[in-house]
Design an enzyme around this catalytic site. Sequence first.
Site, PDB file in Angstrom:
ATOM      1  CG  ASP A 270      28.040 -36.593 -17.475  1.00 29.97           C
ATOM      2  OD1 ASP A 270      27.216 -37.422 -17.016  1.00 29.97           O
ATOM      3  OD2 ASP A 270      28.253 -35.240 -17.377  1.00 29.97           O
TER       4      ASP A 270
ATOM      5  CG  HIS B 226      24.219 -36.771 -10.561  1.00 30.99           C
ATOM      6  ND1 HIS B 226      25.013 -35.943 -10.746  1.00 30.99           N
ATOM      7  CD2 HIS B 226      23.876 -37.254 -11.913  1.00 30.99           C
ATOM      8  CE1 HIS B 226      25.453 -35.474 -11.983  1.00 30.99           C
ATOM      9  NE2 HIS B 226      24.651 -36.264 -12.940  1.00 30.99           N
TER      10      HIS B 226
ATOM     11  CG  HIS C 281      23.191 -38.838 -15.094  1.00 35.50           C
ATOM     12  ND1 HIS C 281      22.393 -37.682 -14.777  1.00 35.50           N
ATOM     13  CD2 HIS C 281      22.386 -39.810 -15.431  1.00 35.50           C
ATOM     14  CE1 HIS C 281      21.052 -37.971 -15.231  1.00 35.50           C
ATOM     15  NE2 HIS C 281      21.312 -39.185 -15.341  1.00 35.50           N
TER      16      HIS C 281
ATOM     17  CG  ASP D  86      24.563 -32.497 -13.636  1.00 31.28           C
ATOM     18  OD1 ASP D  86      25.511 -31.551 -13.496  1.00 31.28           O
ATOM     19  OD2 ASP D  86      24.433 -33.350 -14.524  1.00 31.28           O
TER      20      ASP D  86
END
EC number: 3.1.26.11
Length: 308
Positions: A66, A62, A64, A210
């Site tokens: 980080d 994904h 995000h 995640d």
Amino acid sequence: MSLLKLTFLGTSAAQPTLHRNLSGLAVKADTDLLLFDCGEGSQRQMVRFGTGFTVDAVFFTHFHADHYLGIIGFLRTLGMMGREHAIHLYGPPPARRLLHQAVHLGVEAMSFPIEIHEVKDGDVIRRDGYALHVVGVDHRINALAYALVEDGRPGRFNVEKARELGVPPGPSFGKLQKGEAVTLEDGRTVKPEDVLGPPRAGRRVVISGDTRPCAAVVNASKDADLLIHESTFSDDEQERAQETHHSTAREAAWVAREAGARRLILTHLSSRHDTDPAKLLNQAREEFKGPLEVAYDGLTLELPLRDE
């Protein structure tokens, strides 16, 4: 496929620590080198742990920050190293927009082709000897898990049976092992099924990305050789896990247990568990009784063939 080797480049959630880098996993699948996520500092971790830079493809779970900002410096480094052949980048929408921005950050054009692919739940990416199955998961934004599934292998070759049938040792043995029929000098035909045992299943590795614990990852991990599941929080942070759409260690272990996974590795740890993940490990062990460990940066393992 013979070699299946994994190196954890980063095992921290959200922010790096002195001991843990941001998300990144290098997988050597025979001659292929794959990256799963590429957090900031991933390229330094690749130098540190000796994975090499001959990466064929990067799979983002994904977008995000980080999990993908490290791709900017990584691609620039590949260019400085003289790379000429294409690299393939895979991820959920908006992969094309975000990765295009990352690729073209800076004033110099990239010296090698970059192919960006948007993938979704149910897609299958074929590679030589294995495939990547794309699995939609439950996170705050569009997010994926990936299941690396090795092709099945022929059954064991029964040398004694082949000799009994009059098959001469040498090239004929090789043909039968490859699934090809052999015609003998007397005109008889020996088929592969005459001398091969039952087909052998390939290895399966699932990388959750995640996610909250979800049925999609359970289904993808059925009888997996290894499930790598995020375990950001402990039991006493359950409310925070639900709020941020992450998993606790116990929930990750529940997924492994429900799936019948053969081995579980916990990763993506909150900074509060940075140097002492014992609480996470103990809580997970109450749910999952198979081989279980908490990943750390530099953890490297080779998965043996199923019949070894």
